[in-house]
Design a protein around this motif. Structure first.
Motif, PDB file in Angstrom:
ATOM      1  N   MET A 101      22.206 -18.486 -24.394  1.00 22.88           N
ATOM      2  CA  MET A 101      22.744 -19.255 -25.524  1.00 22.88           C
ATOM      3  C   MET A 101      22.287 -20.719 -25.479  1.00 22.88           C
ATOM      4  O   MET A 101      22.019 -21.316 -26.521  1.00 22.88           O
ATOM      5  N   LYS A 104      18.681 -20.815 -26.597  1.00 23.96           N
ATOM      6  CA  LYS A 104      18.555 -20.647 -28.049  1.00 23.96           C
ATOM      7  C   LYS A 104      18.798 -21.957 -28.807  1.00 23.96           C
ATOM      8  O   LYS A 104      18.273 -22.161 -29.890  1.00 23.96           O
ATOM      9  N   ARG A 105      19.618 -22.811 -28.213  1.00 24.08           N
ATOM     10  CA  ARG A 105      19.879 -24.104 -28.874  1.00 24.08           C
ATOM     11  C   ARG A 105      18.706 -25.063 -28.721  1.00 24.08           C
ATOM     12  O   ARG A 105      18.607 -26.051 -29.434  1.00 24.08           O
ATOM     13  N   ARG A 131      23.060 -23.781 -40.868  1.00 25.18           N
ATOM     14  CA  ARG A 131      24.449 -23.524 -40.446  1.00 25.18           C
ATOM     15  C   ARG A 131      24.475 -22.720 -39.145  1.00 25.18           C
ATOM     16  O   ARG A 131      25.370 -22.902 -38.317  1.00 25.18           O
ATOM     17  N   LEU A 132      23.489 -21.827 -38.978  1.00 28.47           N
ATOM     18  CA  LEU A 132      23.442 -21.069 -37.717  1.00 28.47           C
ATOM     19  C   LEU A 132      23.221 -22.008 -36.537  1.00 28.47           C
ATOM     20  O   LEU A 132      23.617 -21.718 -35.414  1.00 28.47           O
ATOM     21  N   TYR A 133      22.566 -23.139 -36.812  1.00 28.83           N
ATOM     22  CA  TYR A 133      22.323 -24.126 -35.752  1.00 28.83           C
ATOM     23  C   TYR A 133      23.349 -25.257 -35.836  1.00 28.83           C
ATOM     24  O   TYR A 133      23.069 -26.398 -35.468  1.00 28.83           O
ATOM     25  N   SER A 134      24.533 -24.925 -36.371  1.00 30.65           N
ATOM     26  CA  SER A 134      25.715 -25.815 -36.340  1.00 30.65           C
ATOM     27  C   SER A 134      25.604 -27.060 -37.201  1.00 30.65           C
ATOM     28  O   SER A 134      26.307 -28.044 -36.939  1.00 30.65           O
TER      29      SER A 134
ATOM     30  N   MET B   1      30.022 -31.737 -30.233  1.00 33.29           N
ATOM     31  CA  MET B   1      30.610 -30.810 -31.191  1.00 33.29           C
ATOM     32  C   MET B   1      31.337 -29.692 -30.430  1.00 33.29           C
ATOM     33  O   MET B   1      30.803 -29.146 -29.469  1.00 33.29           O
ATOM     34  N   ARG B   6      31.255 -25.217 -33.944  1.00 33.44           N
ATOM     35  CA  ARG B   6      29.970 -24.503 -33.990  1.00 33.44           C
ATOM     36  C   ARG B   6      30.148 -23.082 -34.509  1.00 33.44           C
ATOM     37  O   ARG B   6      29.432 -22.633 -35.397  1.00 33.44           O
ATOM     38  N   ARG B   9      31.090 -22.919 -38.246  1.00 32.33           N
ATOM     39  CA  ARG B   9      29.935 -23.166 -39.126  1.00 32.33           C
ATOM     40  C   ARG B   9      29.032 -21.935 -39.182  1.00 32.33           C
ATOM     41  O   ARG B   9      28.531 -21.567 -40.248  1.00 32.33           O
ATOM     42  N   ALA B  10      28.848 -21.319 -38.031  1.00 29.92           N
ATOM     43  CA  ALA B  10      27.999 -20.119 -38.009  1.00 29.92           C
ATOM     44  C   ALA B  10      28.663 -18.982 -38.786  1.00 29.92           C
ATOM     45  O   ALA B  10      27.998 -18.244 -39.517  1.00 29.92           O
ATOM     46  N   PRO B 104      21.470 -19.559 -31.981  1.00 26.39           N
ATOM     47  CA  PRO B 104      22.512 -19.652 -30.934  1.00 26.39           C
ATOM     48  C   PRO B 104      23.894 -19.256 -31.468  1.00 26.39           C
ATOM     49  O   PRO B 104      24.798 -20.089 -31.606  1.00 26.39           O
ATOM     50  N   VAL B 105      24.029 -18.008 -31.811  1.00 27.16           N
ATOM     51  CA  VAL B 105      25.277 -17.511 -32.399  1.00 27.16           C
ATOM     52  C   VAL B 105      25.686 -16.253 -31.648  1.00 27.16           C
ATOM     53  O   VAL B 105      24.861 -15.353 -31.462  1.00 27.16           O
TER      54      VAL B 105
END
Lengths: 286, 274
Positions: A101, A104-105, A131-134, B1, B6, B9-10, B104-105
């Motif tokens: 995780m 991935k960021r 949005r997937l990346y916050s 955050m 996070r 939002r996802a 990253p979810v």
């Protein structure tokens, strides 16, 4: 392990080596019929074979190789989309399996096929990605307009299926840039782009490195592009790295045979294969 | 955050994306809603015509309502089930699956986002169908406990989500036939859950199997609430099996999905091409 600092996303970077791949191997089951596979149980197709290399922070590192040489498989392994059969890969000291995780960021990827929800607009597709990346909606919309504007895309609300292949590829590039990755994996990002678009993307890649502290792993069939952008280049063939140096160093290595070598000459000397470039394909078609 | 910001939002990313897809594919949606309405009407007309079919006196209003509950609940549960089980099929078809899986979810956030939209969209479509069918048959719902029925429907959705997650594994394993396999699961639930008939008419062994379907409990509860006007408290005995099933099937579904996702990453089944 030494902690060397923090990036903007609050992820602690454990190393200044952006990418550390050691003895990475990946094979796939052969696509032969079941009976043949059963008879030949070891008949796996080796896509990546004991590959080791390191990319330092801030470098643009090129991976060149003929079609089917294992470049995309290697990038998929780094992008956490494939689990290697052997070896390990670390991104800024984070193992891609153990710290998936976090990794991935830190990364994003552009592949040769601009994969999108084709009925959705560029704005809708990129908003989803952001949005997937916050990212919050306001910031995302602002950044999307900014990046697409830089890439010359003005029509944000028409479905992507109405855009040309080149425009779609630019949106794909914008999607990767949007999350401000500190390791950017570019798998033939300029394939299918016209010369002007190609140049815009190349400038953007340099800007990502110079102004946004990104490290870039680039695969390409465009030898001039590799020569222009890459600090170092690895040449991969049949899943193995057969040479690694600066573009200049690689050219020097064959100067005894070719007086003024290009990177394309190096490629052909080392792989013994002709490059399949877009012009060749166009000739074949015509 | 924070972690929760996070994940929220996802979660919203999936809700918004699916809303946009429904908006852009409005032609398809119109076709599906029309199909759903016509299907519900056709089944409900069987109830209206039963007196003439059998030549005997039948409580037609009761039969219409009995079938209507079945067809509406099935329509709703199908939307929820399909939305979840097809999330992989759809992304594979569009070619976006690698991008979603690279983000990253967590997979549970992915599922929650997909599910939230599915439940909201399922309720929207069911209400439209209900409105049209009510107009055709002038159904009297004065005695019905609609609030209780809605509560049980939402609780029932929880257990259906677990089944949906397990079904979503199939397209990940079988890129070409997985989608059709999820329809087999759906058809089996249709057979054993008493959608259009009481499960007591099924063979004994199928009656036993029907106890494993969340739709069985949802339908029983809905019919008690709408046909007999039972209070919400009286409906609670139907809620427990649904909650227990949800508590078991959702983590089980996520566990299975996680295992299959790793398998897909080992064997290279995530990619569509290239």
């Amino acid at each position: 392990m030494q902690v060397v600092g923090s990036d903007l996303k609050g992820v602690t970077l454990m190393s200044n080596v952006a990418l550390n791949a050691q003895n990475v191997g990946k094979s796939f089951a052969s696509e032969e019929p079941f009976i043949k596979r059963w008879r030949n149980r070891n008949g796996k197709r080796l896509a990546v074979n004991d590959v080791s290399f390191q990319v330092n922070r801030g470098e643009i590192y090129g991976v060149l190789g003929p079609n089917g040489s294992g470049k995309s498989t290697l990038i998929r392994c780094i992008a956490t989309l494939l689990i290697p059969d052997a070896g390990y890969i670390e991104i800024f000291g984070h193992d891609i399996e153990r710290d998936e995780m976090i990794v991935k960021r830190l990364i994003n990827r552009v592949s040769v096929d601009a994969a999108f929800f084709k009925k959705l607009s560029a704005m809708e597709n990129l908003l989803y990605a952001a949005r997937l990346y916050s990212m919050d909606g306001l910031t995302a919309r602002r950044k999307i307009r900014e990046i697409l504007g830089r890439l010359g895309i003005k029509e944000l609300n028409q479905p992507l299926e109405h855009m040309s292949r080149g425009m779609q590829q630019k949106v794909a590039i914008a999607r990767a840039f949007l999350s401000s990755p500190i390791l950017l994996l570019l798998d033939e990002p300029t394939t299918g782009l016209d010369p002007r678009s190609k140049r815009e993307v190349q400038e953007f890649v340099l800007e990502m490195r110079d102004q946004h502290d990104a490290t870039v792993l680039l695969t390409t069939h465009d030898m001039d592009e590799a020569d222009k952008l890459c600090d170092r280049v690895a040449i991969i063939d049949n899943g193995k790295i057969i040479a690694e140096d600066t573009p200049q160093g690689l050219k020097e290595s064959i100067r005894h045979r070719i007086p003024q070598p290009t990177l394309e000459d190096v490629f052909m000397e080392l792989t013994g294969k002709q490059l399949v470039v877009e012009q060749d394909l166009a000739k074949e078609v015509s | 955050m924070s972690f929760w910001t996070r994940e929220l939002r996802a979660t919203y990313a999936f809700v918004e994306r699916n809303f946009n897809l429904v908006k852009r594919y409005w032609g398809w949606e119109l076709v599906w809603i029309t199909y759903s309405i016509v299907n519900s009407l056709a089944i409900t007309f069987i109830g209206a015509g039963m007196e003439k079919i059998s030549g005997q006196s039948v409580d037609t209003q009761f039969l219409i309502l009995y079938l209507l509950v079945g067809t509406l609940i099935w329509s709703y549960l199908s939307v929820v089930f399909d939305s979840i089980s097809e999330m992989i099929t759809w992304e594979r078809w569009e070619g976006t699956i690698e991008y979603t899986f690279m983000a990253p979810v967590s997979r549970s956030t992915h599922m929650i986002g997909t599910t939230l939209f599915a439940v909201a969209y399922g309720i929207f479509r069911t209400l439209i169908t209900l409105g049209v069918v009510t107009f055709f048959f002038q159904i009297n719902l004065e005695k019905a406990n609609l609030a209780g029925a809605m509560l049980l429907l939402l609780i029932g959705s929880v257990s259906f989500i677990g089944f949906g997650i397990v079904a979503a594994v199939l397209p990940l394993l079988f890129s070409e036939r997985g989608s059709q396999m999820t329809h087999v699961i759906e058809a089996l639930l249709l057979l054993i859950s008493g959608i259009y008939y009481p499960i007591s008419v099924l063979p004994d062994w199928l009656q036993t199997v029907s106890m494993l379907s969340p739709a069985t409990y949802v339908l029983d509860a809905m019919r008690e609430a709408i046909l007999h006007g039972k209070s919400t408290v009286e409906l609670l005995p139907y809620a427990w099996p649904l909650l227990v099933m949800g508590v078991i099937t959702i983590p089980f579904g996520l566990l299975v999905f996680g295992i299959v996702e790793r398998f897909a990453k080992r064997t290279g089944r995530l990619k569509r091409s290239g």
